[in-house]
Design an enzyme around this catalytic site. Structure first.
Site, short mmCIF file in Angstrom:
data_model
loop_
_atom_site.label_atom_id
_atom_site.label_comp_id
_atom_site.label_asym_id
_atom_site.label_seq_id
_atom_site.Cartn_x
_atom_site.Cartn_y
_atom_site.Cartn_z
N HIS A 38 3.67 10.11 26.47
CA HIS A 38 2.31 10.30 25.97
C HIS A 38 1.50 9.01 26.07
CE1 HIS A 38 1.88 14.17 23.44
NE2 HIS A 38 2.84 14.36 24.34
N GLU A 107 -1.37 17.68 28.97
CA GLU A 107 -2.34 18.00 27.94
C GLU A 107 -3.56 17.09 28.12
OE1 GLU A 107 0.61 16.44 26.60
OE2 GLU A 107 1.81 18.26 26.63
#
Length: 318
Positions: A38, A107
């Site tokens: 991330h 995402e």
């Protein structure tokens, strides 16, 4: 035989702690570790987001036995697939082929940071398929030039190519992503214990492959404490990927999860100290056919969770 893994949550722990946790997981008897990749955490309470590939290099050096995989890397927007091909090859060599690569379509939370357009789901899937093919191309160690629909290569060569083929698992949540995984990947990774994902992949692939699943256990001294930990760190899991893949930033997840209560998570996340409760949750995955089950625990006491798994869960699961 089912393998059990420990989740290295880069969103919850700093880089040094992640290496410490990986070493503890190996000593505690886990078969593999899976690291998230991330740029941002989901929620402010998580508070971390180190560069996963730097951490992977340290883990490769600090461990000797445990398997290592990502979960998940998005090789299509924030990264160019040639860069991930090089990174994965390097970790595969450093770990003596203990590494596999798990990829997904990403995402917006993480991929928007370079200012690139956030595409629709069908376009992201097409990009991911091309990226996987490009990475496999580069892993043979030869010189490649390529002009694709989304990505180009200009006389690219990996001088440190993997000795063995790197297994590529693809994040799936429904028929379209399963079809993508069957066409381009070797296996699947899921966050819901649905047997149809495995059978669908095998039917389209013509063969079975590794099936990874992530099971969240809010282990704690009490059910209340466990649910509070889950609420503080994992309340974004109350939403499905139609939401989680589209929100732009941490502030968006804070706003979207504002009215999620701890009790809203109790049906999806087991909580408390009782091993039988957590074992029942894990067995949903094994009974569905997943042969690699990743155990995730929200909260700071990862040392305690690993000890709990070593003494109370792993012996009974095996």
């Amino acid at each position: 035989m089912t393998q059990f893994g420990y989740k290295l949550m880069t969103e919850e722990h700093g880089p040094k702690a992640l290496v410490t946790n990986a070493v503890a997981a190996e000593k505690g008897g886990f078969d593999f570790v899976s690291i998230s990749d991330h740029f941002h955490p989901w929620l402010e309470a998580q508070g971390h987001a180190p560069f996963a590939w730097s951490v992977l290099g340290a883990i490769a050096h600090a461990t000797t036995r445990v398997g290592i995989t990502t979960g998940l890397t998005c090789p299509i927007i924030r990264y160019h697939p040639a860069i991930i091909a090089q990174a994965a090859a390097t970790i595969a060599i450093m770990t003596d082929n203990r590494f596999s690569l798990a990829v997904g379509a990403g995402e917006r939370l993480n991929e928007h940071v370079t200012g690139a357009l956030w595409p629709s789901t069908p376009i992201r899937h097409a990009m991911l398929g091309e990226a996987i093919d490009m990475m496999r191309m580069l892993w043979d160690g030869n010189i490649h030039s390529f002009e694709g629909a989304f990505f180009d290569l200009d006389h690219a060569q990996l001088y440190d190519a993997p000795v063995q083929p790197i297994t590529v698992t693809v994040g799936v949540s429904g028929p379209k992503s399963v079809a993508l995984a069957a066409e381009h990947g070797d296996g699947i990774m899921a966050t819901s214990p649905e047997a149809d994902l495995i059978t669908g992949f095998a039917a389209q692939k013509g063969a079975s492959g590794p099936a990874y699943g992530e099971c969240t256990l809010a282990w704690a001294a009490s059910v209340e404490e466990g649910l509070n930990n889950a609420h503080e760190r994992f309340r974004f899991s109350a939403f499905d990927w139609s939401v989680n893949s589209e929100l732009r930033d941490v502030a968006g997840f804070e706003a979207a999860s504002k009215y999620v209560r701890p009790e809203d998570l109790k049906d999806a996340i087991t909580a408390g100290p009782d091993p039988d409760v957590h074992l029942a949750a894990i067995r949903k995955w094994t009974q569905a056919g997943f042969d690699h089950v990743v155990l995730t625990c929200p909260g700071d006491d990862q040392e305690g969770f690993i000890r709990f798994c070593e003494s109370e869960l792993l012996p009974k699961l095996r």
